[in-house]
Design a protein around this motif. Structure first.
Motif, PDB file in Angstrom:
ATOM      1  N   UNK A  14       0.835  -1.198   0.000  1.00 42.86           N
ATOM      2  CA  UNK A  14       0.000   0.000   0.000  1.00 42.86           C
ATOM      3  C   UNK A  14       0.873   1.252   0.000  1.00 42.86           C
ATOM      4  N   UNK A  15       1.915   1.247   0.820  1.00 38.45           N
ATOM      5  CA  UNK A  15       2.763   2.431   0.912  1.00 38.45           C
ATOM      6  C   UNK A  15       3.422   2.747  -0.423  1.00 38.45           C
ATOM      7  N   UNK A  16       3.802   1.703  -1.166  1.00 32.57           N
ATOM      8  CA  UNK A  16       4.413   1.942  -2.481  1.00 32.57           C
ATOM      9  C   UNK A  16       3.446   2.700  -3.387  1.00 32.57           C
TER      10      UNK A  16
ATOM     11  N   UNK B  15      11.476  -7.124  -3.747  1.00 30.40           N
ATOM     12  CA  UNK B  15      11.061  -6.688  -5.095  1.00 30.40           C
ATOM     13  C   UNK B  15      11.494  -5.261  -5.333  1.00 30.40           C
ATOM     14  N   UNK B  16      11.310  -4.428  -4.319  1.00 30.20           N
ATOM     15  CA  UNK B  16      11.641  -3.017  -4.455  1.00 30.20           C
ATOM     16  C   UNK B  16      13.127  -2.809  -4.739  1.00 30.20           C
ATOM     17  N   UNK B  17      13.959  -3.657  -4.146  1.00 34.24           N
ATOM     18  CA  UNK B  17      15.399  -3.543  -4.407  1.00 34.24           C
ATOM     19  C   UNK B  17      15.696  -3.716  -5.887  1.00 34.24           C
ATOM     20  N   UNK B  89       2.368   2.993 -13.395  1.00 29.45           N
ATOM     21  CA  UNK B  89       2.466   3.206 -11.946  1.00 29.45           C
ATOM     22  C   UNK B  89       3.085   2.024 -11.198  1.00 29.45           C
ATOM     23  N   UNK B  90       3.417   0.940 -11.889  1.00 23.80           N
ATOM     24  CA  UNK B  90       3.978  -0.233 -11.222  1.00 23.80           C
ATOM     25  C   UNK B  90       5.484  -0.242 -11.325  1.00 23.80           C
ATOM     26  N   UNK B  91       5.987  -0.063 -12.548  1.00 24.70           N
ATOM     27  CA  UNK B  91       7.437   0.019 -12.689  1.00 24.70           C
ATOM     28  C   UNK B  91       7.899   1.449 -12.953  1.00 24.70           C
ATOM     29  N   UNK B  92       6.972   2.408 -12.933  1.00 27.86           N
ATOM     30  CA  UNK B  92       7.232   3.844 -12.873  1.00 27.86           C
ATOM     31  C   UNK B  92       7.898   4.434 -14.123  1.00 27.86           C
ATOM     32  N   UNK B  93       7.970   5.782 -14.146  1.00 26.44           N
ATOM     33  CA  UNK B  93       8.631   6.494 -15.251  1.00 26.44           C
ATOM     34  C   UNK B  93      10.045   5.959 -15.428  1.00 26.44           C
ATOM     35  N   UNK B  94      10.551   5.929 -16.675  1.00 22.18           N
ATOM     36  CA  UNK B  94       9.929   6.411 -17.907  1.00 22.18           C
ATOM     37  C   UNK B  94       9.152   5.316 -18.648  1.00 22.18           C
ATOM     38  N   UNK B  95       8.788   4.242 -17.934  1.00 15.63           N
ATOM     39  CA  UNK B  95       8.122   3.115 -18.585  1.00 15.63           C
ATOM     40  C   UNK B  95       6.656   3.424 -18.856  1.00 15.63           C
ATOM     41  N   UNK B  96       6.048   2.713 -19.809  1.00 17.17           N
ATOM     42  CA  UNK B  96       4.710   3.065 -20.279  1.00 17.17           C
ATOM     43  C   UNK B  96       3.769   1.876 -20.297  1.00 17.17           C
ATOM     44  N   UNK B 231      -3.829  -7.870  -7.848  1.00 14.68           N
ATOM     45  CA  UNK B 231      -2.860  -8.959  -7.966  1.00 14.68           C
ATOM     46  C   UNK B 231      -1.721  -8.761  -6.980  1.00 14.68           C
ATOM     47  N   UNK B 232      -1.249  -7.512  -6.863  1.00  9.66           N
ATOM     48  CA  UNK B 232      -0.166  -7.196  -5.923  1.00  9.66           C
ATOM     49  C   UNK B 232      -0.559  -7.511  -4.482  1.00  9.66           C
TER      50      UNK B 232
END
Lengths: 372, 372
Positions: A14-16, B15-17, B89-96, B231-232
């Motif tokens: 959620x925080x992400x 995952x965040x790493x 919004x999952x793998x963030x900019x600059x991805x689309x 899913x997340x």
């Protein structure tokens, strides 16, 4: 299991999402009181830019047939923004907006007690009435049993819990700490907290607030409490007597003063007000819970630091009286007094309005006066 | 206890790493499309070596249609033509993220590609500046298929306290809603708001106002984001229009409609004309308001639970039991928009907006299917 399934979802995930930037757009959550006079509802809309004042927030509407407020065939009701706060869940620049509810004909909804309260407060604003309300509440698990209590039973008798510390004495402190901080962030005038006499029961105080602000700040503080509890997976109850037997109830003691009462020699005005209150006990009892006194009948027994619902009494430092004058006020001969009768689930607009009508507008009798 | 997926218990910090690793001059573009069911979404990702700035920068692609219910194995290649790009919004900019239309190998639109014909109609009516807003309702389930937060082998208390609610005993799985809202704002989706719905574990978000073809594009991508967020967290979003039989609300996708004329002074006359036209084509609209020719909606449009009966057409101001509702504000202002409450939650917004534009905004005389 005492906490909700929802609270087990990953807060890291959620925080992400909550950390995602949102550009110039702002989320405004509109909050209102539903048809029960106790329940709070909310929904959110996106705004193109950050509102700086309440005037910038548009009117909205909702389906009153789903909140015990209207029929399906004529269900639209209006939401009129009245007070804005920062959002401690979604954080700046997002907002929480407390609203009044109007019916389809733009008259106040039955449980919109704010409109009349505001009018009454307007009549006495030069007297600068200040209020402080002590909101007691009980934390319950999702099974409806007080949080931390043994699952089919009771903890040891009252005594060690009031202002207690330790895992065997203070149940659910995380909620209290989180709520306090959320209130401070939001701009709610929260002035303190303490653990209460019954285990899993707590209190927070809001004030001093002048006039209509008291009701606004207390209702938002209640919303924040429900929302914090939802996050933790527990439930906040404002039931005035959640457990029968030798367990304290939950009240909302209301402290009151005017400029005159706070100044030199103010005790005289305090005593005058108490005399007026003594003549109108039943009127106030009817205003002090959402069921015209029925809820308080379970709580105001004359035991457990309450007065009896059928009798009016007042005294210095007396917690068994309807009205308590704090000892320091008795000594300094000025200050404020505490009305201990309102129940935890009272509507603060109804309570503060009744105090003004009786003490400052000198009303008597069973009915409120109508003013132009 | 509600069930989340095993995948959701994988370590999100870990995952965040990985997701924080810089990606140099490579750009991940995820192509999203509607599969053969007309309800399901599919996606796959490719690396590009320059950042796409607009749709024109995105190449056509293809996929195996025999694995998505869209073609036979021996002639399975289908084409993906990018039509609308969003931030990821999952793998963030600059991805689309890129929404695509699906074409058969003959370059004819695939059966479930309703965007193609919708776009043609929207072109024809673009001078009327048609605006749409759609209210997407959905239900959240555990991976066992039972609504998330409901007692495992049973049901919660009956409807009443849940709509726009707050509290762990009333609002279930808010984390998903909050996360999805932020994801949409980040991605550039025109998300207008959210609220808890009448059935517990049911929510709604609104997308709009969108002009023309944008409505379908934004709603489909918002749905993709919803499934991906769920899913997340390890839960499942369903757009089934009647997920629980019995005294539980269904899920719709009410559509709000206006043209420039309707929004201007005196526009109510144009609104009433449009409703008149809609009243003559009830059966044709019902056929395209869910992906199964009206069969899904039969389970939902019963005349109870704030729906109109599927066999009758009706319209009314502030009437939530009618097919078409004119909001009270619009009735008073004599201009604005109207709400068609018939589309099911799993409708194709391209098919719905196409039918709406065709009936209300095009000349008389053409059959809906002529354009297919």
């Amino acid at each position: 299991m005492a906490t909700s399934a929802s609270s087990k979802l990953s807060k890291t995930v959620k925080q992400q999402y909550l950390d995602l930037p949102q550009g110039d757009e702002v989320q405004a959550m509109y909050i209102w009181i539903d048809g029960t006079g106790e329940g709070l509802r909310c929904k959110t809309r996106t705004l193109d830019s950050e509102p700086k004042t309440i005037e910038e927030l548009p009117e909205w509407n909702f389906d009153g047939s789903s909140t015990y407020q209207s029929e399906g065939s004529n269900s639209d009701m209006y939401l009129i923004p009245q007070a804005m706060f920062r959002d401690p869940f979604r954080k700046d620049p997002n907002k929480l907006v407390l609203c009044e509810v109007l019916k389809y004909n733009r008259k106040p909804a039955e449980t919109n007690l704010r409109q009349m309260c505001k009018k009454i407060m307007g009549m006495v604003q030069n007297q600068h009435p200040w209020f402080g309300m002590e909101q007691e509440y009980t934390i319950l698990g999702t099974d409806g049993h007080p949080f931390g209590w043994p699952s089919n039973g009771f903890p040891g008798p009252q005594g060690p819990y009031y202002c207690g510390v330790g895992a065997d004495k203070a149940y659910g402190r995380d909620v209290v700490e989180a709520h306090y901080r959320a209130c401070l962030y939001a701009g709610v005038k929260i002035c303190g907290t303490n653990a209460e006499v019954m285990p899993a029961q707590w209190e927070f105080q809001v004030g001093p607030c002048e006039g209509i602000e008291m009701g606004d700040h207390l209702w938002i503080a209640r919303f924040l409490l429900h929302r914090v509890c939802e996050d933790f997976g527990v439930i906040a109850s404002f039931d005035p007597k959640p457990i029968s037997g030798n367990w304290n109830g939950a009240g909302c003691h209301t402290n009151f003063s005017t400029k005159e009462m706070r100044e030199e020699g103010g005790l005289k005005y305090i005593e005058e007000s108490i005399e007026r209150l003594a003549k109108r006990h039943q009127y106030h009892i009817r205003a002090y819970d959402p069921k015209g006194g029925l809820d308080n009948a379970r709580r105001l027994t004359g035991h457990h630091e309450t007065s009896n619902i059928n009798e009016f009494s007042a005294g210095v430092a007396n917690r068994g009286a309807s009205i308590r004058i704090p000892r320091s006020v008795g000594q300094e001969k000025k200050g404020y007094f505490e009305d201990r009768r309102p129940s935890a689930n009272c509507d603060p607009y109804a309570v503060t309005e009744a105090l003004i009508r009786t003490c400052l507008l000198s009303e008597e009798g069973e009915e409120p006066m109508t003013y132009k | 206890m509600s069930y989340v997926s095993d995948s959701s218990s994988l370590n999100k910090a870990l995952r965040q790493q990985y997701l924080s690793l810089p990606q140099g001059h490579s750009y991940q573009v995820t192509y999203v499309w509607i599969d053969g069911s007309g309800e399901g979404l599919r996606s796959k990702t490719r690396t590009m070596d320059t950042e796409p700035k607009s749709i024109a920068d995105l190449p056509e692609w293809n996929f195996d249609g025999s694995s998505t219910g869209q073609s036979e194995g021996r002639n399975s290649d289908m084409l993906l033509i990018p039509v609308c790009m969003f931030r990821d919004p999952f793998i963030l900019d600059p991805n689309k993220l890129v929404l695509c239309e699906v074409f058969k190998h003959t370059r004819e639109p695939a059966e479930s590609n309703h965007r193609n014909s919708c776009n043609k109609v929207m072109e024809k009516v673009k001078d009327l500046h048609p605006w749409f807003g759609m209210e997407q309702e959905y239900t959240l389930l555990g991976v066992d298929g039972h609504p998330y937060g409901w007692p495992r082998l049973g049901y919660p208390k009956k409807q009443g306290p849940y709509y726009c609610s707050v509290g762990a005993d009333r609002a279930f799985v808010r984390d998903i809603v909050e996360s999805h809202y932020k994801a949409c704002l980040y991605a550039g989706i025109k998300i207008g708001g959210t609220n808890a719905e009448v059935m517990p574990s049911q929510w709604e978000f609104q997308v709009g106002p969108c002009e023309g073809i944008e409505m379908g594009d934004h709603l489909w991508m918002a749905r993709f984001l919803l499934h991906r967020v769920c899913e997340d967290f390890g839960v499942v979003a369903t757009l089934d229009p009647k997920p629980m039989t019995g005294d539980w609300n269904g899920a719709g996708c009410h559509i709000n409609v206006s043209t420039e004329q309707m929004r201007e002074e005196g526009g109510i006359e144009h609104i009433e004309k449009a409703i008149e036209k809609l009243s003559k084509r009830h059966v044709e609209h019902i056929r395209v308001y869910d992906p199964h020719g009206g069969e899904d909606n039969k389970r939902r449009l019963t005349g109870h639970h704030e729906t109109a009966s599927i066999s009758d057409f009706s319209a009314g101001v502030a009437n939530r039991g009618a097919s078409i509702r004119i909001p009270r504000q619009v009735g008073q202002d004599k201009c604005g928009y109207f709400e068609d409450r018939r589309p099911a939650a799993n409708c194709d917004p391209y098919a719905v907006t196409c039918a709406m534009a065709h009936t209300c905004m095009l000349e008389e005389g053409k059959d809906l299917h002529e354009l297919e």
